[in-house]
Design an enzyme around this catalytic site. Structure first.
Site, PDB file in Angstrom:
ATOM      1  N   HIS A   7      52.657  12.163  33.421  1.00 22.91           N
ATOM      2  CA  HIS A   7      52.068  11.986  32.098  1.00 22.91           C
ATOM      3  C   HIS A   7      52.825  10.947  31.292  1.00 22.91           C
ATOM      4  CE1 HIS A   7      55.257  14.915  31.057  1.00 22.91           C
ATOM      5  NE2 HIS A   7      55.200  14.373  29.847  1.00 22.91           N
ATOM      6  N   GLU A  56      50.079  13.107  26.942  1.00 19.64           N
ATOM      7  CA  GLU A  56      50.634  14.182  26.116  1.00 19.64           C
ATOM      8  C   GLU A  56      50.681  13.723  24.672  1.00 19.64           C
ATOM      9  OE1 GLU A  56      54.923  16.407  25.367  1.00 19.64           O
ATOM     10  OE2 GLU A  56      54.636  15.220  27.179  1.00 19.64           O
ATOM     11  N   HIS A  75      51.684  -0.085  25.564  1.00 16.63           N
ATOM     12  CA  HIS A  75      50.310   0.397  25.443  1.00 16.63           C
ATOM     13  C   HIS A  75      49.944   1.254  26.647  1.00 16.63           C
ATOM     14  CE1 HIS A  75      49.855  -3.323  27.827  1.00 16.63           C
ATOM     15  NE2 HIS A  75      48.862  -2.683  28.418  1.00 16.63           N
ATOM     16  N   GLU A 117      44.532  -0.376  26.223  1.00 14.53           N
ATOM     17  CA  GLU A 117      43.864  -1.491  26.905  1.00 14.53           C
ATOM     18  C   GLU A 117      42.691  -0.951  27.699  1.00 14.53           C
ATOM     19  OE1 GLU A 117      44.886  -4.933  30.231  1.00 14.53           O
ATOM     20  OE2 GLU A 117      46.485  -3.630  29.493  1.00 14.53           O
TER      21      GLU A 117
END
Length: 124
Positions: A7, A56, A75, A117
């Site tokens: 994550h 998360e 990003h 993105e």
């Protein structure tokens, strides 16, 4: 030894607003939540329903001021199967913050101004 992605984490100021955004903009849904007894924070893990990778979202009860994202050079990136439809959806939402037509990508920003993105799926 082999490592695999699990994550990524971002901190958010308004958890409900962020959950609504990620569901509407990207179709991400809550797959797990953790909240301690003292309710000082909440962790919500979002999934795409396809991969095991999760986003998360961390909400801190005592945090009131926006997060300093610095130059915001980091990003998250997601691949989409219908790039044109996604672009039109995000355009209607008013969340496109940057386009790079030469590279064939664009970015949206979430309620806390994190950039995401959007990448078209590779054509076979």
């Amino acid at each position: 030894m082999k490592f695999t992605f699990d994550h990524n984490n971002i901190n958010v100021l308004d958890l409900e607003k962020s959950l609504a955004f990620y569901k509407e903009a990207l179709g991400l849904v809550e797959v797990r939540r953790y909240e301690p007894e003292d309710k000082s924070f909440i962790l919500v893990y979002l999934g795409d329903g396809t991969t095991n990778h999760k986003l998360e979202l961390t909400w801190l009860r005592d945090r009131k001021e926006p997060y300093d994202l610095g130059d915001n050079e980091f990003h998250i990136a997601l691949v989409v199967d219908d790039f044109e439809a996604a672009y039109e959806h995000h355009k209607k939402m008013g969340c496109i913050c940057y386009e790079n037509k030469d590279m064939g990508i664009y970015f949206i920003n979430d309620p806390d101004d994190y950039w995401i993105e959007i990448v078209p799926a590779k054509k076979k």
